[in-house]
Design a protein around this motif. Structure first.
Motif, PDB file in Angstrom:
ATOM      1  N   ARG A 213      -6.241   4.490  -8.938  1.00  0.00           N
ATOM      2  CA  ARG A 213      -6.260   3.908  -7.603  1.00  0.00           C
ATOM      3  C   ARG A 213      -6.891   2.522  -7.597  1.00  0.00           C
ATOM      4  N   THR A 214      -7.882   2.298  -8.449  1.00  0.00           N
ATOM      5  CA  THR A 214      -8.464   0.960  -8.557  1.00  0.00           C
ATOM      6  C   THR A 214      -7.428  -0.032  -9.080  1.00  0.00           C
ATOM      7  N   ALA A 215      -6.692   0.372 -10.095  1.00  0.00           N
ATOM      8  CA  ALA A 215      -5.663  -0.513 -10.654  1.00  0.00           C
ATOM      9  C   ALA A 215      -4.620  -0.858  -9.598  1.00  0.00           C
ATOM     10  N   ALA A 216      -4.182   0.133  -8.828  1.00  0.00           N
ATOM     11  CA  ALA A 216      -3.187  -0.112  -7.784  1.00  0.00           C
ATOM     12  C   ALA A 216      -3.731  -1.038  -6.705  1.00  0.00           C
ATOM     13  N   ALA A 217      -4.998  -0.842  -6.335  1.00  0.00           N
ATOM     14  CA  ALA A 217      -5.600  -1.670  -5.290  1.00  0.00           C
ATOM     15  C   ALA A 217      -5.765  -3.119  -5.754  1.00  0.00           C
ATOM     16  N   LEU A 218      -6.189  -3.305  -6.981  1.00  0.00           N
ATOM     17  CA  LEU A 218      -6.344  -4.671  -7.510  1.00  0.00           C
ATOM     18  C   LEU A 218      -4.988  -5.355  -7.630  1.00  0.00           C
ATOM     19  N   ASP A 219      -3.957  -4.586  -7.966  1.00  0.00           N
ATOM     20  CA  ASP A 219      -2.607  -5.156  -8.002  1.00  0.00           C
ATOM     21  C   ASP A 219      -2.182  -5.593  -6.603  1.00  0.00           C
ATOM     22  N   ARG A 220      -2.487  -4.809  -5.604  1.00  0.00           N
ATOM     23  CA  ARG A 220      -2.176  -5.184  -4.216  1.00  0.00           C
ATOM     24  C   ARG A 220      -2.880  -6.480  -3.838  1.00  0.00           C
ATOM     25  N   ILE A 221      -4.150  -6.625  -4.242  1.00  0.00           N
ATOM     26  CA  ILE A 221      -4.893  -7.852  -3.948  1.00  0.00           C
ATOM     27  C   ILE A 221      -4.238  -9.053  -4.627  1.00  0.00           C
ATOM     28  N   ARG A 222      -3.827  -8.882  -5.873  1.00  0.00           N
ATOM     29  CA  ARG A 222      -3.174  -9.991  -6.591  1.00  0.00           C
ATOM     30  C   ARG A 222      -1.876 -10.412  -5.905  1.00  0.00           C
ATOM     31  N   ARG A 223      -1.186  -9.452  -5.292  1.00  0.00           N
ATOM     32  CA  ARG A 223       0.058  -9.769  -4.600  1.00  0.00           C
ATOM     33  C   ARG A 223      -0.176 -10.389  -3.232  1.00  0.00           C
ATOM     34  N   GLY A 224      -1.410 -10.352  -2.758  1.00  0.00           N
ATOM     35  CA  GLY A 224      -1.712 -10.928  -1.460  1.00  0.00           C
ATOM     36  C   GLY A 224      -1.297 -10.069  -0.285  1.00  0.00           C
ATOM     37  N   ALA A 225      -1.007  -8.794  -0.532  1.00  0.00           N
ATOM     38  CA  ALA A 225      -0.628  -7.884   0.555  1.00  0.00           C
ATOM     39  C   ALA A 225      -1.880  -7.371   1.267  1.00  0.00           C
ATOM     40  N   LEU A 226      -1.686  -6.838   2.466  1.00  0.00           N
ATOM     41  CA  LEU A 226      -2.811  -6.289   3.221  1.00  0.00           C
ATOM     42  C   LEU A 226      -3.111  -4.862   2.783  1.00  0.00           C
ATOM     43  N   PRO A 227      -4.365  -4.450   2.838  1.00  0.00           N
ATOM     44  CA  PRO A 227      -4.722  -3.062   2.516  1.00  0.00           C
ATOM     45  C   PRO A 227      -4.457  -2.139   3.697  1.00  0.00           C
ATOM     46  N   THR A 228      -4.651  -0.862   3.463  1.00  0.00           N
ATOM     47  CA  THR A 228      -4.675   0.141   4.521  1.00  0.00           C
ATOM     48  C   THR A 228      -6.015   0.856   4.445  1.00  0.00           C
ATOM     49  N   PHE A 229      -6.340   1.601   5.500  1.00  0.00           N
ATOM     50  CA  PHE A 229      -7.558   2.412   5.454  1.00  0.00           C
ATOM     51  C   PHE A 229      -7.559   3.319   4.230  1.00  0.00           C
ATOM     52  N   ARG A 230      -6.399   3.898   3.926  1.00  0.00           N
ATOM     53  CA  ARG A 230      -6.306   4.859   2.839  1.00  0.00           C
ATOM     54  C   ARG A 230      -6.726   4.254   1.506  1.00  0.00           C
ATOM     55  N   GLU A 231      -6.596   2.951   1.361  1.00  0.00           N
ATOM     56  CA  GLU A 231      -6.992   2.326   0.099  1.00  0.00           C
ATOM     57  C   GLU A 231      -8.506   2.295  -0.071  1.00  0.00           C
ATOM     58  N   TYR A 232      -9.245   1.977   1.013  1.00  0.00           N
ATOM     59  CA  TYR A 232     -10.663   1.681   0.797  1.00  0.00           C
ATOM     60  C   TYR A 232     -11.660   2.504   1.605  1.00  0.00           C
ATOM     61  N   ASP A 233     -11.241   3.331   2.559  1.00  0.00           N
ATOM     62  CA  ASP A 233     -12.235   3.911   3.454  1.00  0.00           C
ATOM     63  C   ASP A 233     -12.998   5.082   2.821  1.00  0.00           C
ATOM     64  N   ILE A 234     -13.899   5.663   3.595  1.00  0.00           N
ATOM     65  CA  ILE A 234     -14.722   6.770   3.105  1.00  0.00           C
ATOM     66  C   ILE A 234     -13.902   8.044   2.944  1.00  0.00           C
ATOM     67  N   PHE A 235     -13.064   8.352   3.905  1.00  0.00           N
ATOM     68  CA  PHE A 235     -12.356   9.635   3.908  1.00  0.00           C
ATOM     69  C   PHE A 235     -11.323   9.739   2.786  1.00  0.00           C
ATOM     70  N   SER A 236     -10.446   8.754   2.686  1.00  0.00           N
ATOM     71  CA  SER A 236      -9.315   8.831   1.762  1.00  0.00           C
ATOM     72  C   SER A 236      -9.372   7.806   0.646  1.00  0.00           C
ATOM     73  N   GLY A 237     -10.191   6.785   0.796  1.00  0.00           N
ATOM     74  CA  GLY A 237     -10.122   5.625  -0.067  1.00  0.00           C
ATOM     75  C   GLY A 237     -11.148   5.554  -1.177  1.00  0.00           C
ATOM     76  N   LEU A 238     -11.184   4.393  -1.798  1.00  0.00           N
ATOM     77  CA  LEU A 238     -12.036   4.200  -2.971  1.00  0.00           C
ATOM     78  C   LEU A 238     -13.519   4.162  -2.641  1.00  0.00           C
ATOM     79  N   THR A 239     -13.881   3.839  -1.416  1.00  0.00           N
ATOM     80  CA  THR A 239     -15.298   3.892  -1.045  1.00  0.00           C
ATOM     81  C   THR A 239     -15.834   5.319  -1.175  1.00  0.00           C
TER      82      THR A 239
END
Length: 408
Positions: free
Chosen positions: A119-145
């Protein structure tokens, strides 16, 4: 504060009400693996009671068995509140410093670590592409936090944690979208993860549950434990500066808008007219606790005092408190109490501790009158009973159950 017989009695009643687990729906076996609504969350109450000696490990084990009856999911949709990380959190709470459930935890450690890397690799790839995140990527419930918070508690030497922290640092870097500069955590949906006419261009969320306050708490906890990656201090400063920028001042003290729209960002002014419900998930208690933790981590005495004052002011405002309509953890009295208890025991201002007996009394009254929808951890009897246990004993949970809220 001394142990409250009334609180203890209500906890006993709630624990008895949910003494035995139901079978999970046959078509949705993963529902049992949910901390929010499933057996994994309810198990936390019986685990805490077993640690305290007020319940039995036999009963706790029945709930643990129910949560793990099906194949534990380590799919990329798994997070702290569902699937392998949720089950691992539950078992870590049960194990404490013992070897209890050791083999199962070791297997889950491997699954959660692999999940975090993917999931970290996918999220960093999203950042490199300049796309916006979703809650599911980073929040407490579902995300990397949330996944990072579990790794920090369970296995801080795992390289996966370093990857998660590096990602959170990267999340605080600004994004350029269609000629606009946005904070890196700007999501392209509304607070319900839908396309909305109110937020056609997405928003910045300030709350603990889904917003940038959750990553701030993770970074602060890691820093306090002496764990850091390049840019971590700057990331904490960036988030704190954002919260400072959007802090509002009303007649009863400071507050923060739940969401910042693109129109708000353009004008530098929020369209929210005043403080909303003072909850853990979105309100002043969760944000103040995050700022207090960040201040402790960075040795910022002034910010620490301000954060504590913001919380005291909130908890002294009867108008805000009347907006709390249930006793649950997520957006009710249990979450407010547990957050305030944790903040008070870290506070430099003794005034914060003096509000705890009143909050405990209101929590008890709300819990006695409220009719919940079930045993759920976030919105049901389990979370309420766990906070009442803290109130009754005036002691930190032995299982560490509230670390999944990142307030501890």
């Amino acid at each position: 504060m001394t142990s409250s017989p009334a609180s203890t009695g209500l906890v006993e009643h709630l624990a008895h009400r949910w003494a035995d687990p139901d079978h999970p729906p046959p078509r949705v076996p993963s529902a049992a693996q949910s901390l929010s609504q499933g057996a994994a969350g309810t198990a936390l109450l019986h685990i805490e009671r077993a640690h305290c000696g007020t319940g039995t490990w036999r009963r706790a084990h029945r709930w643990i068995t129910s949560a793990t009856a099906g194949e534990v999911s380590a799919a990329d949709t798994s997070g702290l509140y569902l699937g392998a990380p949720a089950v691992a959190f539950m078992l870590r709470a049960a194990a404490g410093s013992s070897e209890r459930y050791g083999r199962a935890l070791a297997a889950l450690d491997r699954s959660v670590s692999a999940l975090a890397h993917r999931r970290t690799a996918a999220a960093l790839d999203r950042i490199r592409r300049g796309a916006l995140p979703t809650f599911r990527e980073y929040d407490i419930f579902s995300g990397l936090t949330g996944i990072g918070a579990h790794l920090l508690r369970r296995n801080p030497s795992d390289p996966a944690l370093e990857g998660v922290l590096g990602y959170v640092v990267a999340l605080t870097q600004p994004l350029r979208r269609e000629g606009r500069t946005l904070p890196g955590w700007w999501v392209g949906h509304d607070q319900y993860t839908r396309t909305s006419a109110h937020y056609p261009h997405g928003h910045s969320n300030q709350g603990a549950a889904h917003g940038i306050t959750g990553p701030l708490m993770l970074l602060a906890h890691a820093t306090r434990r002496g764990i850091s990656v390049d840019g971590q201090g700057e990331a904490i400063a960036t988030i704190c500066a954002w919260l400072d920028q959007w802090q509002q001042t009303g007649p009863t003290g400071a507050w923060w808008p739940e969401c910042i729209s693109l129109a708000d960002l353009r004008t530098g002014r929020t369209s929210q007219t005043g403080p909303a419900r003072p909850s853990w998930c979105y309100g002043i208690p969760g944000i103040s606790r995050a700022l207090q933790l960040a201040a402790i981590a960075t040795h910022d005495v002034d910010r620490r005092r301000r954060a504590e004052k913001h919380l005291i002011d909130c908890l002294s405002d009867s108008t805000q408190l009347t907006r709390l309509t249930d006793s649950g953890l997520c957006h009710g009295w249990a979450g407010v109490y547990q957050t305030a208890w944790r903040a008070a025991h870290d506070a430099t201002d003794p005034a914060l501790r003096t509000v705890l007996p009143r909050l405990a009394s209101v929590l008890l009254d709300a819990a006695d009158k409220w009719t919940p929808t079930g045993p759920g951890f976030l919105d049901g009897d389990t979370g309420t009973a766990l906070a009442l246990t803290t109130a009754a004993c005036d002691a930190a949970p032995l299982s560490g159950w509230d670390s999944c809220l990142l307030i501890s």
